[in-house]
Design an enzyme around this catalytic site. Structure first.
Site, PDB file in Angstrom:
ATOM      1  CE  LYS A 250      34.807  29.173  32.024  1.00 26.21           C
ATOM      2  NZ  LYS A 250      35.637  30.313  32.402  1.00 26.21           N
TER       3      LYS A 250
ATOM      4  CB  THR B 112      40.156  27.690  33.058  1.00 26.54           C
ATOM      5  OG1 THR B 112      38.843  27.313  33.450  1.00 26.54           O
ATOM      6  CG2 THR B 112      40.153  29.129  32.567  1.00 26.54           C
TER       7      THR B 112
ATOM      8  CE1 TYR C 139      38.774  40.019  40.792  1.00 25.36           C
ATOM      9  CE2 TYR C 139      37.143  38.453  41.573  1.00 25.36           C
ATOM     10  CZ  TYR C 139      38.360  38.722  40.973  1.00 25.36           C
ATOM     11  OH  TYR C 139      39.153  37.682  40.537  1.00 25.36           O
TER      12      TYR C 139
ATOM     13  NE  ARG D 101      36.614  38.288  35.880  1.00 22.07           N
ATOM     14  CZ  ARG D 101      36.229  39.138  36.812  1.00 22.07           C
ATOM     15  NH1 ARG D 101      35.272  39.990  36.564  1.00 22.07           N
ATOM     16  NH2 ARG D 101      36.803  39.146  37.992  1.00 22.07           N
TER      17      ARG D 101
ATOM     18  NE  ARG E 191      40.411  40.436  35.068  1.00 14.63           N
ATOM     19  CZ  ARG E 191      40.444  39.278  35.744  1.00 14.63           C
ATOM     20  NH1 ARG E 191      40.171  39.251  37.034  1.00 14.63           N
ATOM     21  NH2 ARG E 191      40.751  38.155  35.123  1.00 14.63           N
TER      22      ARG E 191
ATOM     23  CG  HIS F 261      38.333  34.290  32.228  1.00 14.56           C
ATOM     24  ND1 HIS F 261      38.969  33.088  32.327  1.00 14.56           N
ATOM     25  CD2 HIS F 261      38.155  34.711  33.517  1.00 14.56           C
ATOM     26  CE1 HIS F 261      39.189  32.799  33.598  1.00 14.56           C
ATOM     27  NE2 HIS F 261      38.686  33.769  34.343  1.00 14.56           N
TER      28      HIS F 261
ATOM     29  CB  SER G 156      36.272  28.597  40.866  1.00 15.85           C
ATOM     30  OG  SER G 156      37.544  29.177  40.822  1.00 15.85           O
TER      31      SER G 156
ATOM     32  CD  GLN H   6      38.554  26.949  36.960  1.00  8.69           C
ATOM     33  OE1 GLN H   6      38.207  27.406  38.048  1.00  8.69           O
ATOM     34  NE2 GLN H   6      39.766  27.172  36.441  1.00  8.69           N
TER      35      GLN H   6
ATOM     36  CE1 TYR I 197      41.637  30.313  35.628  1.00 11.01           C
ATOM     37  CE2 TYR I 197      41.266  30.270  37.989  1.00 11.01           C
ATOM     38  CZ  TYR I 197      40.998  30.799  36.749  1.00 11.01           C
ATOM     39  OH  TYR I 197      40.103  31.830  36.623  1.00 11.01           O
TER      40      TYR I 197
HETATM   41  C1  FMN Z   1      34.251  37.387  39.360  1.00  9.15           C
HETATM   42  C2  FMN Z   1      34.568  36.336  38.333  1.00  9.15           C
HETATM   43  C3  FMN Z   1      35.429  35.311  38.682  1.00  9.15           C
HETATM   44  C4  FMN Z   1      35.714  34.298  37.759  1.00  9.15           C
HETATM   45  N1  FMN Z   1      36.508  33.247  38.150  1.00  9.15           N
HETATM   46  C5  FMN Z   1      36.731  32.245  37.293  1.00  9.15           C
HETATM   47  C6  FMN Z   1      37.468  31.100  37.715  1.00  9.15           C
HETATM   48  O1  FMN Z   1      37.866  30.987  38.863  1.00  9.15           O
HETATM   49  N2  FMN Z   1      37.696  30.128  36.787  1.00  9.15           N
HETATM   50  C7  FMN Z   1      37.235  30.213  35.497  1.00  9.15           C
HETATM   51  O2  FMN Z   1      37.468  29.307  34.683  1.00  9.15           O
HETATM   52  N3  FMN Z   1      36.504  31.268  35.092  1.00  9.15           N
HETATM   53  C8  FMN Z   1      36.239  32.272  35.945  1.00  9.15           C
HETATM   54  N4  FMN Z   1      35.462  33.326  35.544  1.00  9.15           N
HETATM   55  C9  FMN Z   1      34.866  33.328  34.199  1.00  9.15           C
HETATM   56  C10 FMN Z   1      33.499  32.635  34.197  1.00  9.15           C
HETATM   57  O3  FMN Z   1      33.641  31.249  34.414  1.00  9.15           O
HETATM   58  C11 FMN Z   1      32.748  32.819  32.867  1.00  9.15           C
HETATM   59  O4  FMN Z   1      33.594  32.416  31.799  1.00  9.15           O
HETATM   60  C12 FMN Z   1      32.282  34.251  32.622  1.00  9.15           C
HETATM   61  O5  FMN Z   1      31.841  34.841  33.816  1.00  9.15           O
HETATM   62  C13 FMN Z   1      31.147  34.246  31.602  1.00  9.15           C
HETATM   63  O6  FMN Z   1      30.715  35.517  31.318  1.00  9.15           O
HETATM   64  P1  FMN Z   1      29.417  36.191  31.997  1.00  9.15           P
HETATM   65  O7  FMN Z   1      29.826  36.588  33.364  1.00  9.15           O
HETATM   66  O8  FMN Z   1      29.137  37.349  31.114  1.00  9.15           O
HETATM   67  O9  FMN Z   1      28.312  35.156  32.022  1.00  9.15           O
HETATM   68  C14 FMN Z   1      35.151  34.346  36.449  1.00  9.15           C
HETATM   69  C15 FMN Z   1      34.274  35.378  36.121  1.00  9.15           C
HETATM   70  C16 FMN Z   1      33.968  36.352  37.038  1.00  9.15           C
HETATM   71  C17 FMN Z   1      32.982  37.423  36.654  1.00  9.15           C
END
Ligand code: FMN
Length: 383
Positions: free
Chosen positions: A251, A155, A24, A278, A164, A275, A106, A127, A129
């Site tokens: 974001k 975000t 995940y 993702r 995913r 993100h 988050s 953060q 949503y």
């Molecule tokens: C498991 C996971 C959960 C995430 N959950 C959130 C979230 O709740 N809110 C959000 O704005 N970004 C979320 N993100 C995105 C991260 O804030 C960030 O933009 C991203 O991980 C950056 O890339 P990197 O993992 O390569 O450093 C998530 C990323 C991952 C890997």
């Protein structure tokens, strides 16, 4: 396992975590092309090696919204951080506070805002949503305000969750997911003892506070899936700008036009981000999107960037491409999963050391000197 470099934490986390949690965290959307490009494109950024221009005293501090921080790094919002280590958000927030950098909590954290605030002596950034349930948005925003959150990170790149494909394979979702997760937990006893047994409640702290009842992993997938709002536009969100007087970052910006819209909206800053690969697979990597966005709005907005940052060198590369600060996502969660607060502290120390080495070898004494002038090869003149 020996941890010599920041990237060693990924393998250490893979060994420790049940596969549903590792994948995940580690995975992205679609064929994971943007996820790979985030790392690969950043790796392509070459810096100018300079000689006999170093200094013994280096200034790695950053200043955002009138406050000084020790490093130009924030811990990114990562949903379910508390499933990766016992009360994971608290541990990560403490590591960030110790280094005097922001921890961005988050919306879908395991620990509630209140729990983190009560266990950590520095204010977090929050953060939010965009969700259909405006009542929840107002409620949680008010709680963040009351607890003194230093900035709001809003975000906007998740109007629908990305596809995913690892999740059904790993047991995060799919057939018999719950049983598969239980079997995996039994086979990873260190995690099962630390987080599975002693890291409870496995709640979505902010959402269960609002709903007034316990929530869990099934709610995470269900509630989020039903609550994202694909029809939302900038004008629907104006009330949030009106209600939040402090610094606000948007974001999930990857396009120059959207960066300009964020400025018109009244944001103080943006996070150039896909993100972590993702959401839209096939979107530009952050490293490729950043220079044009910085060129367009750097005079008006504070620019953060994330995606693929794994080392101190990567932090320097993002700054050279035009960022004022960098968010660490997966990198800090791998370290947290491996060794909790101490793991994140050690990761930050390794990143700092790496940044110091890079500064000496590029002849820069202060991060204020780090800009496109230190880019070499194809990237020189990127801005
Ligand atoms: C498991 C996971 C959960 C995430 N959950 C959130 C979230 O709740 N809110 C959000 O704005 N970004 C979320 N993100 C995105 C991260 O804030 C960030 O933009 C991203 O991980 C950056 O890339 P990197 O993992 O390569 O450093 C998530 C990323 C991952 C890997």
């Amino acid at each position: 396992m020996i941890i010599a470099s920041p990237t060693d934490y990924r393998e250490a986390a893979r060994r420790k975590l049940p596969p549903f949690l590792f994948h995940y965290l580690d995975g992205g959307s679609g064929a994971e092309q943007t996820l790979s490009a985030n790392v690969a494109d950043l790796n392509q950024v070459a810096l100018r090696q300079r000689v006999l221009k170093g200094s013994e005293t280096l200034d790695l501090s950053a200043e955002w919204f009138g406050l000084k921080y020790n490093l130009p790094i924030c811990l990114a919002p990562v949903g379910l951080t508390g499933m990766y280590a016992r009360r994971g958000e608290v541990q990560a927030a403490r590591a960030a506070a110790g280094k005097h950098i922001p921890f961005i909590q988050s919306t879908v954290s395991v620990c509630s805002l209140k729990e983190v605030a009560s266990q950590c002596d520095k204010p977090i950034w929050f953060q939010l949503y965009v969700l259909k349930d405006r009542g929840f948005m107002r409620d949680v925003l008010q709680r963040a305000k009351d607890l003194g959150a230093g900035a709001l990170v809003f975000t906007v790149d998740m109007p629908v969750p990305g596809s995913r494909y690892r999740d059904p394979h790993s047991g995060m979702s799919g057939p018999n997911a719950e049983i598969r997760r239980m079997i995996q937990a039994v086979m990873h006893p260190e995690w099962a003892w630390d987080v599975g047994l002693h890291g409870t409640p496995h709640d979505l702290g902010n959402i269960s506070t609002y709903l007034g009842k316990a929530t869990g992993l099934a709610d995470y997938i269900g509630w989020l899936g039903n609550n994202f709002d694909p029809g939302i536009s900038w004008k629907d969100l104006q009330w949030i700008r009106d209600e939040w007087q402090g610094p606000m970052l948007i974001k999930g910006i990857l396009d120059v036009e959207d960066a300009r819209d964020a400025k018109s909206f009244g944001a103080n800053g943006i996070v150039v981000s896909n993100h972590g690969g993702r959401q839209l697979d096939g979107a530009l990597s952050s490293a490729r999107a950043l220079p044009a966005i910085a060129e367009a709005v750097k005079d008006d907005l504070t620019i953060f960037a994330d995606g693929g940052v794994r080392t101190g060198l990567d932090v320097m590369r993002m700054l050279a491409l035009g960022a004022d600060g960098v968010l660490l996502g997966r990198a800090f969660v791998y370290a947290l999963a491996t060794a909790g607060q101490k793991g994140v502290e050690n990761l930050l120390a390794l990143l700092e050391k790496d940044m110091r080495t890079t500064m000496v070898l590029t002849g820069t004494k202060s991060l204020r000197e780090v800009d496109s002038s230190i880019l070499a090869g194809d990237h020189a003149g990127a801005r």
